[in-house]
Design a protein around this motif. Structure first.
Motif, mmCIF file in Angstrom:
data_model
loop_
_atom_site.group_PDB
_atom_site.id
_atom_site.type_symbol
_atom_site.label_atom_id
_atom_site.label_comp_id
_atom_site.label_asym_id
_atom_site.label_seq_id
_atom_site.Cartn_x
_atom_site.Cartn_y
_atom_site.Cartn_z
ATOM 1 N N GLU A 272 0.834 -1.181 0.000
ATOM 2 C CA GLU A 272 0.000 0.000 0.000
ATOM 3 C C GLU A 272 0.883 1.250 0.000
ATOM 4 O O GLU A 272 1.931 1.281 0.658
ATOM 5 C CB GLU A 272 -0.911 0.022 1.235
ATOM 6 N N GLU A 273 0.482 2.274 -0.746
ATOM 7 C CA GLU A 273 1.229 3.525 -0.786
ATOM 8 C C GLU A 273 0.263 4.674 -1.016
ATOM 9 O O GLU A 273 -0.735 4.527 -1.736
ATOM 10 C CB GLU A 273 2.278 3.488 -1.898
ATOM 11 N N GLU A 274 0.581 5.796 -0.395
ATOM 12 C CA GLU A 274 -0.262 6.971 -0.585
ATOM 13 C C GLU A 274 0.191 7.729 -1.836
ATOM 14 O O GLU A 274 1.358 8.151 -1.925
ATOM 15 C CB GLU A 274 -0.190 7.883 0.631
ATOM 16 N N ILE A 275 -0.694 7.894 -2.773
ATOM 17 C CA ILE A 275 -0.400 8.600 -4.023
ATOM 18 C C ILE A 275 -1.504 9.608 -4.260
ATOM 19 O O ILE A 275 -2.694 9.255 -4.295
ATOM 20 C CB ILE A 275 -0.299 7.629 -5.214
ATOM 21 N N ASN A 276 -1.114 10.878 -4.387
ATOM 22 C CA ASN A 276 -2.071 11.958 -4.602
ATOM 23 C C ASN A 276 -3.149 11.973 -3.518
ATOM 24 O O ASN A 276 -4.336 12.178 -3.788
ATOM 25 C CB ASN A 276 -2.715 11.850 -5.983
ATOM 26 N N GLY A 277 -2.708 11.705 -2.272
ATOM 27 C CA GLY A 277 -3.620 11.760 -1.139
ATOM 28 C C GLY A 277 -4.522 10.559 -0.976
ATOM 29 O O GLY A 277 -5.422 10.557 -0.134
ATOM 30 N N GLU A 278 -4.291 9.509 -1.747
ATOM 31 C CA GLU A 278 -5.140 8.318 -1.684
ATOM 32 C C GLU A 278 -4.289 7.076 -1.480
ATOM 33 O O GLU A 278 -3.221 6.940 -2.067
ATOM 34 C CB GLU A 278 -5.933 8.198 -2.982
ATOM 35 N N ARG A 279 -4.743 6.168 -0.584
ATOM 36 C CA ARG A 279 -4.032 4.907 -0.352
ATOM 37 C C ARG A 279 -4.372 3.952 -1.495
ATOM 38 O O ARG A 279 -5.516 3.581 -1.709
ATOM 39 C CB ARG A 279 -4.440 4.267 0.975
ATOM 40 N N LEU A 280 -3.315 3.572 -2.242
ATOM 41 C CA LEU A 280 -3.516 2.695 -3.387
ATOM 42 C C LEU A 280 -2.638 1.458 -3.281
ATOM 43 O O LEU A 280 -1.596 1.470 -2.611
ATOM 44 C CB LEU A 280 -3.200 3.439 -4.685
ATOM 45 N N SER A 281 -3.057 0.403 -3.937
ATOM 46 C CA SER A 281 -2.316 -0.859 -3.936
ATOM 47 C C SER A 281 -1.402 -0.901 -5.154
ATOM 48 O O SER A 281 -1.835 -0.660 -6.284
ATOM 49 C CB SER A 281 -3.297 -2.031 -3.970
#
Length: 284
Positions: free
Chosen positions: A228-237
């Protein structure tokens, strides 16, 4: 040996095997010549040669050649996590006069971190190679890698795609620059003729492979998973591959005939790949 009959090649091999396994003959020790062993056992050289070839096939002796005494092979390196296992193998590789290092990998992270070990050894005066040559193959900066990548796949979200790709390329640039700095230091401070060259391929590597001094191959499979990583303020897989924790397996010509063939075949494969993907995109 009982003087009433000549020992067989199997009996000669058994006698020498006991000396090796009983620590009478340490790793790296040269055995007597075939002529000397033939005299000791009271047999023809052909019987000695058969015995030595058997021990070599078992991985107890290095390459057996006529006119030169064989050497007791060093113990096989146990598989280790790549970040743990690579540094000591690099230290050992830098102990020879003319060091060669070839590698194919997804990133240069592990190599970049592990190079601190031989550089420190050189700085302390522990080793002083006469030359160092490295050839590194990495994926192209233009390539959309299979990992790291959005788990939904490229094209699902252009902003996410851009962030993931740009971050990978920044790491690529940073790692190659750090490695290049090591080689500049070898030349300028330690006055060692040193060259590192980089070439790229248009595919995502599934394995990492290091070839040291044309005598050893270190191979690891990338372990693919998700994080999981936060990208553009959103937690994405993200789908990603672990390289530093992947298991590193060692193949060395001293381990026996199978390893010797694997090392030679791997070196031939790398040489052909290097030629096919040329020219260099960076050379120091």
């Amino acid at each position: 040996m009982n003087g009433s009959r000549k020992p067989s090649p199997a009996e000669i091999a058994d006698s020498l095997r006991k000396r090796i396994q009983g620590d009478q003959l340490k790793p790296g020790t040269k055995l007597p010549t075939q002529a000397e062993l033939a005299q000791e056992f009271g047999v023809e050289r052909g019987a000695v040669r058969q015995a030595l070839n058997s021990l070599r096939a078992e991985g107890l002796l290095s390459k057996v050649t006529q006119g030169r005494p064989p050497t007791v092979a060093r113990p096989k390196a146990e598989p280790q996590p790549t970040l743990v296992g690579l540094a000591p193998r690099l230290e050992a590789a830098f102990a020879v006069p003319h060091v060669t290092l070839d590698a194919v990998c997804l990133t240069a992270e592990t190599l970049m971190l592990s190079m601190d070990a031989p550089m420190r050894l050189i700085g302390q005066g522990g080793v002083q190679p006469e030359s160092v040559t490295a050839r590194i193959v990495l994926p192209s900066k233009e390539l959309k890698l299979l990992y790291p990548a959005p788990e939904a796949g490229w094209g699902h979200d252009e902003k996410v795609d851009s962030v993931v790709h740009d971050r990978s390329m920044r790491q690529h640039t940073f790692q190659t620059e750090v490695l290049s700095q090591h080689f500049r230091l070898l030349k300028r401070q330690y006055e060692i003729p040193a060259t590192i060259s980089f070439r790229v391929v248009d595919n995502t590597p599934y394995h990492k492979i290091y070839l040291l001094n044309k005598t050893e191959v270190l191979l690891a499979h990338y372990t693919i998973g998700t994080r999981e990583e936060e990208i553009n303020g959103e937690r994405l897989s993200l789908r990603d591959a672990s390289g530093t924790r992947s298991t590193l397996f060692a193949f060395n010509k001293e381990y026996g005939a199978r390893d010797e063939q694997f090392v030679d075949d791997s070196q031939s494969w790398f040489d052909a790949l290097w030629k096919a993907v040329g020219p260099d995109y960076l050379k120091v």
